[in-house]
Design a protein around this motif. Sequence first.
Motif, PDB file in Angstrom:
ATOM      1  N   THR A  15       0.828  -1.187   0.000  1.00 48.43           N
ATOM      2  CA  THR A  15       0.000   0.000   0.000  1.00 48.43           C
ATOM      3  C   THR A  15       0.869   1.246   0.000  1.00 48.43           C
ATOM      4  N   PRO A  16       0.584   2.222  -0.854  1.00 52.50           N
ATOM      5  CA  PRO A  16       1.407   3.440  -0.875  1.00 52.50           C
ATOM      6  C   PRO A  16       1.361   4.185   0.455  1.00 52.50           C
ATOM      7  N   LEU A  17       2.534   4.427   1.019  1.00 49.20           N
ATOM      8  CA  LEU A  17       2.645   5.241   2.220  1.00 49.20           C
ATOM      9  C   LEU A  17       2.754   6.698   1.784  1.00 49.20           C
ATOM     10  N   LEU A  18       1.837   7.542   2.285  1.00 51.75           N
ATOM     11  CA  LEU A  18       1.751   8.925   1.830  1.00 51.75           C
ATOM     12  C   LEU A  18       2.419   9.914   2.765  1.00 51.75           C
ATOM     13  N   ALA A  19       2.303   9.684   4.076  1.00 53.24           N
ATOM     14  CA  ALA A  19       2.829  10.649   5.035  1.00 53.24           C
ATOM     15  C   ALA A  19       3.029   9.973   6.381  1.00 53.24           C
ATOM     16  N   THR A  20       3.918  10.539   7.206  1.00 51.76           N
ATOM     17  CA  THR A  20       4.148  10.056   8.559  1.00 51.76           C
ATOM     18  C   THR A  20       4.232  11.244   9.508  1.00 51.76           C
ATOM     19  N   ALA A  21       3.949  10.972  10.784  1.00 53.50           N
ATOM     20  CA  ALA A  21       4.146  11.947  11.856  1.00 53.50           C
ATOM     21  C   ALA A  21       4.244  11.176  13.157  1.00 53.50           C
ATOM     22  N   THR A  22       5.366  11.296  13.838  1.00 53.55           N
ATOM     23  CA  THR A  22       5.691  10.506  15.023  1.00 53.55           C
ATOM     24  C   THR A  22       5.445   9.028  14.712  1.00 53.55           C
ATOM     25  N   CYS A  23       4.487   8.375  15.420  1.00 51.42           N
ATOM     26  CA  CYS A  23       4.258   6.943  15.211  1.00 51.42           C
ATOM     27  C   CYS A  23       3.091   6.664  14.270  1.00 51.42           C
ATOM     28  N   LEU A  24       2.526   7.679  13.643  1.00 54.67           N
ATOM     29  CA  LEU A  24       1.393   7.486  12.742  1.00 54.67           C
ATOM     30  C   LEU A  24       1.849   7.396  11.297  1.00 54.67           C
ATOM     31  N   LEU A  25       1.281   6.448  10.573  1.00 57.59           N
ATOM     32  CA  LEU A  25       1.519   6.294   9.146  1.00 57.59           C
ATOM     33  C   LEU A  25       0.195   6.468   8.420  1.00 57.59           C
ATOM     34  N   CYS A  26       0.207   7.235   7.352  1.00 55.86           N
ATOM     35  CA  CYS A  26      -1.014   7.463   6.570  1.00 55.86           C
ATOM     36  C   CYS A  26      -0.854   6.818   5.203  1.00 55.86           C
ATOM     37  N   PHE A  27      -1.727   5.872   4.898  1.00 57.71           N
ATOM     38  CA  PHE A  27      -1.689   5.132   3.646  1.00 57.71           C
ATOM     39  C   PHE A  27      -2.833   5.575   2.742  1.00 57.71           C
ATOM     40  N   SER A  28      -2.763   5.128   1.506  1.00 57.81           N
ATOM     41  CA  SER A  28      -3.766   5.487   0.513  1.00 57.81           C
ATOM     42  C   SER A  28      -4.785   4.373   0.322  1.00 57.81           C
ATOM     43  N   ALA A  29      -6.013   4.636   0.768  1.00 59.70           N
ATOM     44  CA  ALA A  29      -7.193   3.873   0.350  1.00 59.70           C
ATOM     45  C   ALA A  29      -7.084   2.376   0.502  1.00 59.70           C
ATOM     46  N   VAL A  30      -6.617   1.877   1.628  1.00 64.33           N
ATOM     47  CA  VAL A  30      -6.581   0.442   1.875  1.00 64.33           C
ATOM     48  C   VAL A  30      -7.110   0.193   3.276  1.00 64.33           C
ATOM     49  N   PRO A  31      -7.941  -0.843   3.449  1.00 67.33           N
ATOM     50  CA  PRO A  31      -8.300  -1.886   2.475  1.00 67.33           C
ATOM     51  C   PRO A  31      -9.491  -1.543   1.591  1.00 67.33           C
ATOM     52  N   ASP A  32      -9.823  -0.270   1.484  1.00 65.32           N
ATOM     53  CA  ASP A  32     -10.968   0.163   0.682  1.00 65.32           C
ATOM     54  C   ASP A  32     -10.638   0.085  -0.804  1.00 65.32           C
ATOM     55  N   SER A  33     -11.175  -0.880  -1.490  1.00 58.53           N
ATOM     56  CA  SER A  33     -10.849  -1.108  -2.901  1.00 58.53           C
ATOM     57  C   SER A  33     -11.435  -0.033  -3.810  1.00 58.53           C
ATOM     58  N   SER A  34     -12.368   0.778  -3.309  1.00 54.66           N
ATOM     59  CA  SER A  34     -12.972   1.814  -4.142  1.00 54.66           C
ATOM     60  C   SER A  34     -12.105   3.059  -4.240  1.00 54.66           C
ATOM     61  N   ASN A  35     -10.955   3.038  -3.555  1.00 52.47           N
ATOM     62  CA  ASN A  35     -10.002   4.147  -3.628  1.00 52.47           C
ATOM     63  C   ASN A  35     -10.660   5.460  -3.212  1.00 52.47           C
ATOM     64  N   SER A  36     -11.326   5.432  -2.056  1.00 52.01           N
ATOM     65  CA  SER A  36     -12.063   6.611  -1.608  1.00 52.01           C
ATOM     66  C   SER A  36     -11.764   6.959  -0.158  1.00 52.01           C
ATOM     67  N   SER A  37     -10.594   6.573   0.347  1.00 57.65           N
ATOM     68  CA  SER A  37     -10.288   6.863   1.748  1.00 57.65           C
ATOM     69  C   SER A  37      -8.792   6.798   2.006  1.00 57.65           C
TER      70      SER A  37
END
Length: 388
Positions: A116-138
């Motif tokens: 899953t594409p990792l988009l951003a981080t801050a301290t211990c948080l990782l923000c990914f792109s639209a997973v496991p949502d297959s509709s690519n909307s989250s």
Amino acid sequence: MDLTTTNNNHHRQQLPPPMDRKIWSKLPVELLERILSLLPLKTFLSLRSTCKYFRSLIFSPLFISKHTNSPSSPSSSISPFLLLSHPQSPTYLLYDTVFNTWKTYGLPLPRSLSFTPLLATATCLLCFSAVPDSSNSSFLVHNILSRCSRTVRFPEFPFAFELLTIITNENGYKLFCLSSGSCLNSYAYVYDSRSRNWTRFNGIHRTLGDSSHQQGVFFNGSLFFATREPFQVVNFDLVTGNWKILDVDLPEELTFVRLAADTAGNGANSGGNGKRLYMFGGTGRNGISKSMKIWQLDEDERRWSEIESVPEMMCRKFGSVCYHNYEHIYCFWHEGMICVCCYTWPEVLYYKVSRRTWHWLPQCPSLPNKWSCGFKWFSFVPQLYGLV
């Protein structure tokens, strides 16, 4: 009587008796949480599996606040890392910036996040792109320490976005992004984890940055960005949604601009008591950088003060690996270092602020030689911040 035996018996008599287990069960909750907040983070995390109550504390804002303000809770209890992400790798390569070594183990991520594409981080948080949502909307925000995740639905659909940035504090986190669907109707969106809602603000009628890999820089309650030529530094207030142009003249003959901020006040000139905004950029003519430098914002004198230049040989190497395509360059702050990265190169050029020295981070020995682009670096600093 044997003298050794006498000393041993005397030593046994001086040992305190073991604490009765019933005492722990009778302690007030506030006192127990205070005791646990004094433990180093690494020790506390190892206790999570002993009982449900200990595990629940990592989700408690009150306990997180106590632990964060405790003198025994520096982030050094668990080493900070630089994360290297590549689209062809199911794992993240980790570089320990305390012991200056590559790690052989990976992050404890769910299998669903492997590619899953990792988009951003801050301290211990990782923000990914639209997973496991297959509709690519989250988005999916994952907390490494608590091992929990939250799906954040896009504010609208379809939703084309850019400059995604995550900001954490003891109360949670915020997500920022710009809609990139239309230049005429550009909006800024801010998600607050406390209310779990998006707020839409007006965008800015300037193109922010020439690199899609550069995130916003959090400084003094606002996010700062550099625009394309003619270069300017602008900031976005996360509360009011107002945009402002920083009224400070930039150095002359700039070829590109990147920003980084020391929000903990660990810079060489801060004395540990202030926050610093830095600018990394190239200077030259006709789009070719003859030199690269770091400047620091002097808020009192309203100017950018030159801090250091990249040594000539390092400058030549970095210019050659990015082929003077500055859209591949991005910059971020990590534990006293200003890290300068290139999307097409697996090494990091970093500036140690306290020592005022430049270094190359060694290339990972397990990195395949065939990987020629797609190198995305992130800062990972374990802290009990950012409840998802």
